[in-house]
Design a protein around this motif. Structure first.
Motif, PDB file in Angstrom:
ATOM      1  N   ALA A  72       0.866  -1.458   0.268  1.00 19.73           N
ATOM      2  CA  ALA A  72       0.001  -0.422   0.066  1.00 19.73           C
ATOM      3  C   ALA A  72       0.707   1.330   0.068  1.00 19.73           C
ATOM      4  CB  ALA A  72      -1.141  -0.093   1.449  1.00 19.73           C
ATOM      5  N   GLN A  73       2.200   1.227  -0.621  1.00 17.67           N
ATOM      6  CA  GLN A  73       2.770   2.480  -0.279  1.00 17.67           C
ATOM      7  C   GLN A  73       3.650   2.277  -2.097  1.00 17.67           C
ATOM      8  OE1 GLN A  73       6.303   2.844   2.752  1.00 17.67           O
ATOM      9  NE2 GLN A  73       4.432   1.693   4.027  1.00 17.67           N
ATOM     10  N   GLU A  74       4.284   3.885  -2.464  1.00 17.10           N
ATOM     11  CA  GLU A  74       4.800   3.913  -3.775  1.00 17.10           C
ATOM     12  C   GLU A  74       6.176   2.772  -3.729  1.00 17.10           C
ATOM     13  OE1 GLU A  74       5.462   8.105  -4.414  1.00 17.10           O
ATOM     14  OE2 GLU A  74       4.177   8.642  -3.338  1.00 17.10           O
ATOM     15  N   VAL A  75       5.728   2.648  -4.917  1.00 16.39           N
ATOM     16  CA  VAL A  75       7.075   1.657  -5.926  1.00 16.39           C
ATOM     17  C   VAL A  75       8.785   2.833  -5.395  1.00 16.39           C
ATOM     18  CG1 VAL A  75       8.378   1.021  -8.542  1.00 16.39           C
ATOM     19  CG2 VAL A  75       6.127   0.076  -7.110  1.00 16.39           C
ATOM     20  N   VAL A  76       9.610   2.395  -5.072  1.00 18.34           N
ATOM     21  CA  VAL A  76      11.071   2.971  -5.198  1.00 18.34           C
ATOM     22  C   VAL A  76      11.854   1.663  -5.912  1.00 18.34           C
ATOM     23  CG1 VAL A  76      12.889   3.704  -3.387  1.00 18.34           C
ATOM     24  CG2 VAL A  76      10.498   3.611  -2.504  1.00 18.34           C
ATOM     25  N   GLU A  77      12.340   2.725  -6.906  1.00 17.95           N
ATOM     26  CA  GLU A  77      13.577   1.629  -8.201  1.00 17.95           C
ATOM     27  C   GLU A  77      14.215   2.226  -6.905  1.00 17.95           C
ATOM     28  OE1 GLU A  77      12.705   3.815 -11.581  1.00 17.95           O
ATOM     29  OE2 GLU A  77      11.350   2.308 -11.898  1.00 17.95           O
ATOM     30  N   VAL A  78      15.792   0.995  -6.924  1.00 18.87           N
ATOM     31  CA  VAL A  78      16.899   0.894  -6.431  1.00 18.87           C
ATOM     32  C   VAL A  78      18.216   0.551  -7.848  1.00 18.87           C
ATOM     33  CG1 VAL A  78      15.672   0.766  -4.341  1.00 18.87           C
ATOM     34  CG2 VAL A  78      16.557  -1.767  -5.273  1.00 18.87           C
ATOM     35  N   PHE A  79      18.492   0.668  -7.448  1.00 17.03           N
ATOM     36  CA  PHE A  79      20.164   0.525  -8.772  1.00 17.03           C
ATOM     37  C   PHE A  79      20.629  -0.146  -7.799  1.00 17.03           C
ATOM     38  CE2 PHE A  79      17.075   3.880 -10.031  1.00 17.03           C
ATOM     39  CZ  PHE A  79      17.147   4.001 -11.423  1.00 17.03           C
ATOM     40  N   PRO A  80      21.518  -1.125  -8.360  1.00 19.06           N
ATOM     41  CA  PRO A  80      22.512  -1.888  -8.322  1.00 19.06           C
ATOM     42  C   PRO A  80      24.128  -1.675  -8.344  1.00 19.06           C
ATOM     43  CG  PRO A  80      22.325  -2.818 -10.514  1.00 19.06           C
ATOM     44  CD  PRO A  80      21.541  -2.148 -10.031  1.00 19.06           C
ATOM     45  N   VAL A  81      24.544  -1.359  -6.718  1.00 21.22           N
ATOM     46  CA  VAL A  81      26.424  -0.798  -6.719  1.00 21.22           C
ATOM     47  C   VAL A  81      26.707  -1.999  -6.675  1.00 21.22           C
ATOM     48  CG1 VAL A  81      25.748   1.348  -5.789  1.00 21.22           C
ATOM     49  CG2 VAL A  81      25.229  -0.560  -4.180  1.00 21.22           C
ATOM     50  N   SER A  82      26.356  -3.136  -6.201  1.00 17.10           N
ATOM     51  CA  SER A  82      27.295  -4.569  -6.139  1.00 17.10           C
ATOM     52  C   SER A  82      26.074  -5.767  -6.253  1.00 17.10           C
ATOM     53  CB  SER A  82      27.868  -4.307  -5.364  1.00 17.10           C
ATOM     54  OG  SER A  82      26.981  -5.254  -4.159  1.00 17.10           O
ATOM     55  N   THR A  83      26.600  -6.729  -6.697  1.00 11.97           N
ATOM     56  CA  THR A  83      25.755  -7.712  -6.554  1.00 11.97           C
ATOM     57  C   THR A  83      24.793  -7.958  -6.118  1.00 11.97           C
ATOM     58  OG1 THR A  83      27.143  -9.262  -5.570  1.00 11.97           O
ATOM     59  CG2 THR A  83      27.522  -9.119  -8.092  1.00 11.97           C
ATOM     60  N   THR A  84      24.399  -7.567  -4.211  1.00 12.33           N
ATOM     61  CA  THR A  84      23.845  -7.610  -2.978  1.00 12.33           C
ATOM     62  C   THR A  84      23.396  -6.224  -2.515  1.00 12.33           C
ATOM     63  OG1 THR A  84      25.186  -7.888  -1.527  1.00 12.33           O
ATOM     64  CG2 THR A  84      23.574 -10.588  -2.817  1.00 12.33           C
ATOM     65  N   GLY A  85      24.042  -5.303  -2.951  1.00 12.34           N
ATOM     66  CA  GLY A  85      23.885  -3.527  -3.085  1.00 12.34           C
ATOM     67  C   GLY A  85      22.890  -2.692  -3.778  1.00 12.34           C
ATOM     68  N   PHE A  86      22.100  -2.324  -3.589  1.00 15.53           N
ATOM     69  CA  PHE A  86      21.410  -1.173  -3.714  1.00 15.53           C
ATOM     70  C   PHE A  86      21.214  -0.204  -2.982  1.00 15.53           C
ATOM     71  CE2 PHE A  86      20.632  -5.222  -5.651  1.00 15.53           C
ATOM     72  CZ  PHE A  86      20.383  -5.341  -7.205  1.00 15.53           C
ATOM     73  N   ILE A  87      21.332   1.152  -4.167  1.00 12.51           N
ATOM     74  CA  ILE A  87      20.901   2.712  -3.496  1.00 12.51           C
ATOM     75  C   ILE A  87      19.277   2.968  -5.045  1.00 12.51           C
ATOM     76  CG2 ILE A  87      22.818   2.952  -2.704  1.00 12.51           C
ATOM     77  CD1 ILE A  87      23.303   4.655  -4.987  1.00 12.51           C
ATOM     78  N   THR A  88      18.760   4.034  -3.910  1.00 12.62           N
ATOM     79  CA  THR A  88      17.973   4.608  -4.596  1.00 12.62           C
ATOM     80  C   THR A  88      18.500   5.664  -5.588  1.00 12.62           C
ATOM     81  OG1 THR A  88      17.758   6.290  -2.970  1.00 12.62           O
ATOM     82  CG2 THR A  88      16.294   5.365  -2.704  1.00 12.62           C
ATOM     83  N   LYS A  89      17.928   6.122  -6.295  1.00 13.81           N
ATOM     84  CA  LYS A  89      18.325   7.140  -6.582  1.00 13.81           C
ATOM     85  C   LYS A  89      18.957   8.152  -6.510  1.00 13.81           C
ATOM     86  CE  LYS A  89      16.509   7.546 -11.889  1.00 13.81           C
ATOM     87  NZ  LYS A  89      15.586   8.179 -12.559  1.00 13.81           N
ATOM     88  N   ARG A  90      18.961   9.168  -5.587  1.00 14.65           N
ATOM     89  CA  ARG A  90      19.393   9.781  -4.634  1.00 14.65           C
ATOM     90  C   ARG A  90      20.194   9.654  -3.718  1.00 14.65           C
ATOM     91  NH1 ARG A  90      14.860  13.564  -1.836  1.00 14.65           N
ATOM     92  NH2 ARG A  90      15.955  12.696  -0.212  1.00 14.65           N
ATOM     93  N   GLY A  91      20.954   7.985  -3.704  1.00 15.57           N
ATOM     94  CA  GLY A  91      21.699   7.280  -2.750  1.00 15.57           C
ATOM     95  C   GLY A  91      21.042   7.475  -1.452  1.00 15.57           C
ATOM     96  N   ASP A  92      19.964   7.781  -0.718  1.00 12.75           N
ATOM     97  CA  ASP A  92      19.512   7.896   0.845  1.00 12.75           C
ATOM     98  C   ASP A  92      19.313   6.848   1.105  1.00 12.75           C
ATOM     99  OD1 ASP A  92      17.559   8.508  -1.005  1.00 12.75           O
ATOM    100  OD2 ASP A  92      16.543   9.823   0.044  1.00 12.75           O
ATOM    101  N   VAL A  93      19.009   5.888   0.527  1.00 12.83           N
ATOM    102  CA  VAL A  93      18.466   4.887   0.751  1.00 12.83           C
ATOM    103  C   VAL A  93      19.912   3.802   0.496  1.00 12.83           C
ATOM    104  CG1 VAL A  93      16.214   3.036   1.160  1.00 12.83           C
ATOM    105  CG2 VAL A  93      15.738   5.397   1.587  1.00 12.83           C
ATOM    106  N   GLU A  94      19.464   2.373   1.255  1.00 17.97           N
ATOM    107  CA  GLU A  94      20.359   1.939   0.438  1.00 17.97           C
ATOM    108  C   GLU A  94      19.638   0.148   0.800  1.00 17.97           C
ATOM    109  OE1 GLU A  94      24.749  -0.299   1.051  1.00 17.97           O
ATOM    110  OE2 GLU A  94      24.282   0.853   2.095  1.00 17.97           O
TER     111      GLU A  94
END
Length: 142
Positions: A72-94
């Motif tokens: 029931a919340q908005e979709v957040v896109e996250v992008f890979p920085v490693s095989t197991t690490g992902f960050i938001t576009k702004r980099g404020d959430v990992e």
């Protein structure tokens, strides 16, 4: 003149801060490079998770990255920085996905500037395995 040695070390040659300003200063968080992952690596992370607070979270692959959607919340896109690490576009959430000794994804840790919040994976099937099961069930029902 700056009497504090610690403050003096944080200042660059022009007198400006080089350490990010101490509290989210002008330099902000260090930039993280987005990496390319194979489709199979992304698919291995797709599934449903339950956060520590009981919220159900859906993780899906969207092309070359993932989307995370708490119930029931908005979709957040996250992008890979490693095989197991992902960050938001702004980099404020990992999001850091966790694997067991056999390499299966068991959950993730979500960090947003504070203490990481864990989530456990519901079931250990990958997205492709669930899709195959759904197709098999549909063919039986016909």
């Amino acid at each position: 003149a700056d009497r504090c040695a610690r403050c003096a070390r944080a200042r660059g040659p022009g007198g400006g801060r080089t350490d990010g300003g101490g509290r989210g200063g002008p330099l902000g968080p260090p930039a993280r490079s987005i990496v390319a992952l194979a489709k199979a690596d992304l698919e291995a992370l797709v599934g449903e998770y339950e956060a520590l607070n009981g919220i159900l979270v859906r993780v899906d692959r969207v092309g070359d990255h993932l989307s995370v959607q708490p119930f029931a919340q908005e979709v957040v896109e996250v992008f890979p920085v490693s095989t197991t690490g992902f960050i938001t576009k702004r980099g404020d959430v990992e999001y850091r996905f966790v694997k067991d000794s056999s390499g299966r994804v068991t959950g993730y840790l979500r960090s947003a500037g504070g203490r990481p919040v864990p989530a456990r994976r519901l079931g250990n099937q990958g997205h492709e395995a669930r899709r195959s099961e759904t197709t098999a069930v549909r063919s039986v029902l016909r």
